[in-house]
Design an enzyme around this catalytic site. Structure first.
Site: not given
Ligand SMILES: NC(=O)c1ccc[n+]([C@@H]2O[C@H](COP(=O)([O-])OP(=O)(O)OC[C@H]3O[C@@H](n4cnc5c(N)ncnc54)[C@H](O)[C@@H]3O)[C@@H](O)[C@H]2O)c1
Length: 359
Positions: A36, A68, A134, A136, A160, A164
């Site tokens: 989204n 979304d 994560s 976390t 957050y 998770k």
């Molecule tokens: N980057 C980190 O440090 C990290 C660490 C542990 C876990 N994670 C998890 O990994 C996953 C990806 O993380 P990332 O770093 O690529 O984050 P990011 O924010 O770059 O990517 C997440 C994507 O999800 C989309 N999104 C969010 N809510 C949405 C919804 N309701 N409908 C459709 N799209 C939606 C956002 O637009 C975004 O493009 C997440 O679940 C995050 O919690 C990330």
């Protein structure tokens, strides 16, 4: 009969999703993506710059829908159009500070989004899922390296992280209620770095404090000084210790998880994806300076609410059962992120650079 397997990727326009799609396409999966754009920049005419560049890197097409997860009808519509074999669920809001300030927003997006997805999957008899969890969920760990058996849900310091944990609990419950489910939750440690082409990388839209973008924004001159939160932890140099993992290693971890899902039915399994090495913030800054031959001015500030002192993984289970191990060094992470930053000083807003398919 369909020969190529189709993977449905939520949040694929984001940082980890876009890198993972490169590896999925390389492994010959057909990829259907929804996002989204809540945390995606470089969106033009409803298209994501990151996904366009993934297509350039791989020379393959992605089926993309701006949807979304909270819009269940739209989600249902995409499942009607494609025969989905498996889902990788990245989409979530992930800013720790923001989650403390706006808990309802985070619970709604991350929990209702997951519920909608699970219901639509059930309606379409799709029971194979890889979930982005994560470290976390471990809260402040009692010991490091932390294994998958460590207690979860205790002392989680932000909303957050709780989302998770709650999703993991939800997945445990559905896997017990219906044995058709075949789920892998991957607990990521600290993803950094970028694709070695320099074409895709991390480009946060919100005011951020993620360490690697912050370091390189200082190095490139967009920010004057790096703020390191906490210099009095009980660690090698007083700064927090984390397990930084190259995003391309993480991406390969997802392909390994998919292979296992298609080979073996395990109901639900959880794997740490980390390197097993603890690195302090100052050690990361020094590695970055060495690789880039630049100086990164920094200041030490008060500890940030909700931060913990030390967290690094025991990743032996992933090695044993997924046949996966992180191969990239800290220097690779810094060099690749720096290449992305130099080629795209304004992230995906940087005017399109020349792309070719030679990566
Ligand atoms: N980057 C980190 O440090 C990290 C660490 C542990 C876990 N994670 C998890 O990994 C996953 C990806 O993380 P990332 O770093 O690529 O984050 P990011 O924010 O770059 O990517 C997440 C994507 O999800 C989309 N999104 C969010 N809510 C949405 C919804 N309701 N409908 C459709 N799209 C939606 C956002 O637009 C975004 O493009 C997440 O679940 C995050 O919690 C990330």
């Amino acid at each position: 009969m369909k020969m190529t397997r189709t993977v449905f990727v939520t949040g694929g326009a984001g940082y980890i999703g876009s890198h993972c799609i490169v590896e999925l396409l390389k492994a010959d999966y057909d990829v259907v993506v929804i996002d989204n754009f809540t945390n995606s920049v470089g969106v033009c005419d409803g298209e994501s710059a990151a996904l366009k560049r993934v297509e350039e890197i791989t020379g393959k097409k992605i089926h993309f829908y701006k949807v979304d997860l909270l819009d269940k009808d739209a989600l249902y519509g995409v499942f009607q159009k494609h025969q989905i074999d498996c889902v990788i669920h990245f989409a979530a809001m992930k800013a720790v500070d923001e989650s403390i300030e706006y808990p309802l927003l985070y619970y709604k997006n991350n929990l209702i989004g997951m519920l909608n997805l699970l219901e639509v999957m059930t309606d379409h008899k799709c029971y194979q899922l890889v979930f982005s969890s994560s470290c976390t969920v471990y809260g402040e760990p009692e010991e490091c390296p932390v294994t998958e058996n460590h207690a979860t849900g205790r002392n989680i310091t932000n909303v957050y992280g709780k989302t998770k944990y709650f999703v993991e609990e939800m997945l445990q419950d559905i896997s017990y209620s219906d044995e058709k489910w075949n789920i892998i939750a991957l607990r990521y440690f600290n993803p950094v770095g970028a694709h070695p082409s320099g074409l895709i990388g991390e480009d946060p839209t919100k005011p951020f404090s993620n360490i690697m973008p912050f370091i390189s924004q200082v190095a490139i001159g967009n920010k004057p000084v790096l703020t390191i939160f906490g210099g009095d932890y009980d660690t090698v140099d007083g700064t927090g210790v984390r397990d930084y993992i190259h995003v391309m290693d993480l991406a390969r971890g997802h392909v390994a998880a998919l292979s296992l899902l298609f080979k073996k039915h395990q109901k639900i399994k959880v794997y740490n994806l980390g390197t097993g090495r603890g690195v302090s913030v100052l050690q990361l800054v020094k590695a970055f300076e060495k690789v880039t031959n630049m100086t990164v001015p920094y200041q030490i500030a008060e500890r940030r609410e909700g931060d913990i002192s030390i967290m690094y993984a025991n990743a032996e289970l992933a090695e044993k059962e997924l046949g996966w191990t992180a191969v990239h060094s800290l220097e690779d992470m810094c060099a690749d992120f720096w290449r992305w930053q130099k080629m795209n000083p304004q992230g995906y807003r940087t005017k399109d650079i020349k792309l070719n398919n030679s990566h």
